[in-house]
Design a protein around this motif. Sequence first.
Motif, PDB file in Angstrom:
ATOM      1  N   UNK A 125     -63.813 -45.790  12.095  1.00  0.00           N
ATOM      2  CA  UNK A 125     -62.440 -45.926  11.623  1.00  0.00           C
ATOM      3  C   UNK A 125     -61.758 -44.620  11.274  1.00  0.00           C
ATOM      4  N   UNK A 126     -60.615 -44.376  11.922  1.00  0.00           N
ATOM      5  CA  UNK A 126     -59.757 -43.249  11.570  1.00  0.00           C
ATOM      6  C   UNK A 126     -58.348 -43.795  11.320  1.00  0.00           C
ATOM      7  N   UNK A 127     -57.516 -42.986  10.696  1.00  0.00           N
ATOM      8  CA  UNK A 127     -56.159 -43.423  10.355  1.00  0.00           C
ATOM      9  C   UNK A 127     -55.317 -43.601  11.610  1.00  0.00           C
ATOM     10  N   UNK A 128     -54.387 -44.542  11.537  1.00  0.00           N
ATOM     11  CA  UNK A 128     -53.428 -44.652  12.628  1.00  0.00           C
ATOM     12  C   UNK A 128     -52.095 -45.146  12.110  1.00  0.00           C
ATOM     13  N   UNK A 129     -51.080 -44.790  12.861  1.00  0.00           N
ATOM     14  CA  UNK A 129     -49.707 -45.156  12.529  1.00  0.00           C
ATOM     15  C   UNK A 129     -49.116 -45.858  13.745  1.00  0.00           C
ATOM     16  N   UNK A 130     -48.538 -47.040  13.530  1.00  0.00           N
ATOM     17  CA  UNK A 130     -47.872 -47.751  14.599  1.00  0.00           C
ATOM     18  C   UNK A 130     -46.393 -47.401  14.585  1.00  0.00           C
ATOM     19  N   UNK A 131     -45.889 -47.013  15.735  1.00  0.00           N
ATOM     20  CA  UNK A 131     -44.478 -46.660  15.888  1.00  0.00           C
ATOM     21  C   UNK A 131     -43.865 -47.558  16.974  1.00  0.00           C
ATOM     22  N   UNK A 132     -43.544 -48.797  16.633  1.00  0.00           N
ATOM     23  CA  UNK A 132     -42.940 -49.703  17.628  1.00  0.00           C
ATOM     24  C   UNK A 132     -41.586 -49.161  18.078  1.00  0.00           C
ATOM     25  N   UNK A 133     -41.224 -49.497  19.304  1.00  0.00           N
ATOM     26  CA  UNK A 133     -39.980 -48.978  19.861  1.00  0.00           C
ATOM     27  C   UNK A 133     -38.921 -50.055  20.076  1.00  0.00           C
TER      28      UNK A 133
END
Length: 148
Positions: free
Chosen positions: A135-143
Motif C-alpha cells: 500500500x502506497x498513497x494515491x489521489x484520485x483526480x476524476x475528470x
Amino acid sequence: MSKLIQVHGPLQASSQIFPEQTVPIYKIFIENNYYGLHQILRQLNISNGKILIVTDTNVKDHYLTPVSKIAAEYASVVESIVIPAGEEYKTLSTIETIYEKLIQCHFDRNDVLFALGGGVIGDMTGYAAATYLRGIRFIQLPTTLLSM
C-alpha cells in the motif's frame, strides 16, 4: 464543472464532504479546477518524493500536462503512464505495467500515485496503490461528473 479530488491519507482542507459516520474513511474535496491540488501536495510534504500519474488516451491531451506541472512543483520526480482508454484494458496486464513503472522508478511507500481519469483509471490505480509494497498513497483526480 466541478472537479473531484479524493485523497486517501490524512489531510486538512476547507471544502470537505464526509460519509455519515463519526470518523471519515477518506476526505473528498470538490473543486472547480485542479488548483486545490497545491494545498494537498503541500500537506503531503513530498519534496524529495515521486509521483506517478496514471491516465488514459482520452484524458491525456486535456489534463496530463497541467496536472504534471502542478505535481512537479512539489515532487522531485513526476512520471506518467498512459493506458489505452476502455474497459477492455482493465486487466492484470495493465496492473503489471503500472508495477513495472513503479519498480523501474524506485517508488517507495512515501511516494504517491495519481489516478487522472474515470472508472477504469481509478480502479486500476487504486488497486495498484493498495497492493504495491502493501500500500502506497494515491489521489484520485476524476475528470468528469460521471467519474466522480
